[in-house]
Scaffold this motif. Structure first.
Motif, short mmCIF file in Angstrom:
data_model
loop_
_atom_site.label_atom_id
_atom_site.label_comp_id
_atom_site.label_asym_id
_atom_site.label_seq_id
_atom_site.Cartn_x
_atom_site.Cartn_y
_atom_site.Cartn_z
N LEU A 30 0.83 -1.20 0.00
CA LEU A 30 0.00 0.00 0.00
C LEU A 30 0.87 1.25 0.00
N PRO A 31 0.50 2.27 -0.75
CA PRO A 31 1.29 3.50 -0.76
C PRO A 31 1.11 4.28 0.54
N PRO A 32 2.06 5.12 0.90
CA PRO A 32 1.92 5.88 2.14
C PRO A 32 0.80 6.92 2.02
N ALA A 33 0.17 7.21 3.14
CA ALA A 33 -0.84 8.26 3.19
C ALA A 33 -0.12 9.61 3.26
N LEU A 67 3.31 6.03 10.82
CA LEU A 67 2.96 7.27 10.12
C LEU A 67 1.60 7.78 10.61
N GLY A 68 0.65 6.85 10.82
CA GLY A 68 -0.66 7.24 11.34
C GLY A 68 -0.56 7.90 12.72
N LEU A 69 0.28 7.33 13.57
CA LEU A 69 0.47 7.91 14.91
C LEU A 69 1.14 9.28 14.83
N GLU A 75 -2.60 16.03 15.26
CA GLU A 75 -4.01 16.27 14.98
C GLU A 75 -4.28 16.50 13.50
N MET A 76 -3.59 15.73 12.67
CA MET A 76 -3.84 15.74 11.22
C MET A 76 -4.70 14.49 10.93
N TRP A 77 -6.00 14.62 11.22
CA TRP A 77 -6.85 13.44 11.34
C TRP A 77 -7.15 12.75 10.01
N GLU A 78 -7.24 13.51 8.93
CA GLU A 78 -7.60 12.87 7.66
C GLU A 78 -6.48 11.94 7.16
N PRO A 79 -5.23 12.40 7.07
CA PRO A 79 -4.17 11.45 6.68
C PRO A 79 -3.92 10.39 7.75
N ALA A 80 -4.17 10.72 9.02
CA ALA A 80 -4.02 9.71 10.08
C ALA A 80 -4.99 8.56 9.83
N THR A 81 -6.22 8.89 9.47
CA THR A 81 -7.22 7.85 9.20
C THR A 81 -6.77 6.95 8.06
N ARG A 82 -6.28 7.55 6.98
CA ARG A 82 -5.85 6.74 5.83
C ARG A 82 -4.65 5.86 6.19
N ALA A 83 -3.70 6.41 6.94
CA ALA A 83 -2.52 5.61 7.31
C ALA A 83 -2.90 4.45 8.23
N LEU A 84 -3.79 4.71 9.19
CA LEU A 84 -4.19 3.66 10.13
C LEU A 84 -5.09 2.62 9.46
N GLU A 85 -5.88 3.04 8.48
CA GLU A 85 -6.64 2.06 7.69
C GLU A 85 -5.68 1.11 6.97
N ASN A 86 -4.59 1.67 6.42
CA ASN A 86 -3.59 0.82 5.77
C ASN A 86 -2.99 -0.17 6.77
N THR A 88 -4.27 -1.35 9.63
CA THR A 88 -5.22 -2.40 10.04
C THR A 88 -5.49 -3.38 8.90
N ARG A 89 -5.43 -2.89 7.70
CA ARG A 89 -5.62 -3.81 6.54
C ARG A 89 -4.45 -4.78 6.42
N LEU A 90 -3.24 -4.27 6.69
CA LEU A 90 -2.06 -5.11 6.59
C LEU A 90 -1.90 -6.03 7.80
N ASP A 91 -2.33 -5.56 8.98
CA ASP A 91 -2.22 -6.39 10.19
C ASP A 91 -3.41 -6.12 11.11
N PRO A 92 -4.54 -6.76 10.82
CA PRO A 92 -5.72 -6.54 11.66
C PRO A 92 -5.61 -7.17 13.04
N SER A 93 -4.55 -7.91 13.31
CA SER A 93 -4.42 -8.56 14.62
C SER A 93 -3.78 -7.65 15.66
N ASP A 94 -3.30 -6.46 15.25
CA ASP A 94 -2.66 -5.55 16.20
C ASP A 94 -3.72 -4.59 16.75
N PRO A 95 -4.02 -4.65 18.04
CA PRO A 95 -5.08 -3.79 18.59
C PRO A 95 -4.74 -2.30 18.55
N VAL A 96 -3.45 -1.96 18.53
CA VAL A 96 -3.08 -0.55 18.52
C VAL A 96 -3.65 0.17 17.31
N TRP A 97 -3.50 -0.45 16.13
CA TRP A 97 -4.00 0.21 14.91
C TRP A 97 -5.52 0.31 14.95
#
Length: 469
Positions: A30-33, A67-69, A75-86, A88-97
């Motif tokens: 996935l490309p970076p947000a 990058l999401g963190l 408080e750059m919430w829009e790119p944070a959302t995209r980065a954290l979606e990436n 969780t998609r790559l590793d949905p087993s990590d509760p932090v994301w």
């Protein structure tokens, strides 16, 4: 060596099973947000190396999540959302994301469907206390009281040292009409985080619901405008290291000063001022840090810089007035406080500082008027009542002095000097019976303290002078 196709097939099936069980998409890149527009140079310096790491390894959930963190910390919430979606998609087993994606989505107004998403992950994260806490809050906000109670109690069982689930349970019990249970949860939380404003507020709300208004008042004032208690997780513990936006660094510096780390705050604020010379908020916080380290003259220099940057900035005027009082320059303190009042006449701190500056100049009647204006705006200010009593006494107004000292006594009944001074004032006024009753109460509480013995002797002399016993 002979090849064993059957054995290799078993291994492939096991690997596929592992991938399916964690929800990972094999071979996914996935490309970076990227931020949607120009960003502050300090933020750019933070995120550019991380974006380069993702471009080098686009299938790493850790790199996308980091990058999401970084975005979240600033408080750059829009790119944070995209980065954290990436992530969780790559590793949905990590509760932090998952947890930080939830926070980020809520911050950009994408909360629709979030509870359903969390509910779908219960079996995966039933062992994670921070997840159960967020789930409990989400259920509570959506009206599922019993589901919220279950999740919060399970969170507490997994992390009994954390105060956050207890505060949430206190809020829940108050909501359903069980103030005694709410009070118990709040008291238990205070044992884990003494003095925390959100917990003080929870205890105050419970006491008020029980009809104990007097006991509730101090807690409600201490907890006024407090935000909900945060449950620490591995991601939150990393956020402070990613502050780069100047305002985020300034906000963090205030937290550091409050926590007793002014040296670290000073270092961060110098970094901001290199990027934004003359920033009034950075200069004010730097002055507070310097003062906390005993460098009061340097603090004043920084505040004068801030004043030059914006002559009508209220926090600068307040801080300058306070600094000048500390440096025993009451005329300058009066000047800054008076200007602050011209900007915001409804601010009690400005009137109190004016009163303090007038006391130092021995302008006692004027200082009483300033204190009383402050107290009309903030009636339960112990320090202001005590200072008003001192000024009224110096003005020869025994009635006003007694009124203010009685108010101070009520606000801080454990302060023995205030209680004893009030007794001496009552004796001077001739209110001997009231003085006698207060003395008896204090003797019961603290025993034969020398200050009480002296007050008793003064009362006895006053009675003898009146011809009494």
């Amino acid at each position: 060596m002979e090849c064993n196709p059957g054995r290799h097939a078993v291994i492939l099936i096991l690997l596929l099973g592992m991938l399916l069980s964690c929800g990972c998409e094999p071979g996914l890149s996935l490309p970076p947000a990227l931020p949607p527009g120009d960003v502050d140079p300090l933020v750019q310096d933070l995120i550019s190396p991380q974006i380069a790491r993702i471009e080098k390894d686009p299938s790493s959930a850790e790199e996308h999540g980091t990058l999401g963190l970084m975005y979240e910390a600033n408080e750059m919430w829009e790119p944070a959302t995209r980065a954290l979606e990436n992530a969780t998609r790559l590793d949905p087993s990590d509760p932090v994301w998952t947890l930080h994606l939830h926070r980020s989505r809520n911050s950009v107004g994408k909360s629709s469907g979030e509870l359903a998403r969390l509910e779908s992950l219960v079996s995966r994260f039933s062992h994670v206390a921070s997840f159960l806490y967020i789930l409990g809050l989400s259920r509570l906000e959506n009206g599922d009281i019993e589901g919220a109670r279950k999740a919060l109690e399970e969170s507490l069982q997994l992390a009994p040292e954390e105060a956050a689930p207890m505060v949430a349970l206190s809020e829940l019990e108050l909501l359903v009409g069980h103030p005694r249970l709410a009070l118990n949860h709040a008291r238990q939380a205070l044992k884990r985080a003494p003095g925390q404003p959100a917990i003080r507020n929870a205890r105050g709300q419970a006491l008020r619901a029980l009809g104990e208004e007097e006991a509730a008042r101090a807690d409600l004032e201490a907890g006024l405008n407090s935000s909900r208690l945060i449950f620490p997780d591995a991601g939150r513990r990393r956020l402070a290291s990613y502050f780069a936006a100047p305002q985020m660094i300034i906000n963090h510096s205030a937290d550091l000063i409050g926590a007793g780390y002014p040296q670290r705050a000073e270092q961060l604020l110098h970094k901001v001022l290199l990027s934004r010379p003359g920033d009034r908020d950075a200069l004010n916080n730097l002055a507070l840090a310097l003062r906390a380290m005993g460098r009061t003259e340097e603090a004043e220099v920084r505040l004068l810089e801030a004043l030059k940057s914006d002559p009508n900035y209220f926090p600068t005027l307040i801080n300058l007035s306070d600094i000048c009082l500390n440096l025993k320059r009451p005329a300058a303190a009066q000047h800054h406080a008076t200007k602050a009042i011209q900007i915001d006449a409804e601010n009690p701190i400005a009137h109190k500082l004016l009163g303090m500056s007038l006391i130092q100049q021995r302008l006692f009647p004027e200082s009483v008027r300033a204190f009383e204006k402050s107290l009309r705006l903030q009636p339960d200010d112990f320090e202001c009542h005590a200072a008003a009593s001192e000024a009224a006494l110096a003005s020869g107004d025994l009635d006003a002095a007694t009124t203010h000292l009685a108010a101070a006594s009520r606000l801080m009944p454990s302060n023995l000097p205030v209680q004893v001074n009030l007794i001496h004032l009552l004796i001077r006024k001739g209110s001997l019976e009231e003085a006698d009753q207060r003395l008896k109460d204090l003797f019961k509480q603290v025993g034969n303290h020398p200050q009480l013995v002296n007050a008793y002797d003064a009362l006895r002399r006053a009675r003898t002078a009146q011809g009494g016993n």
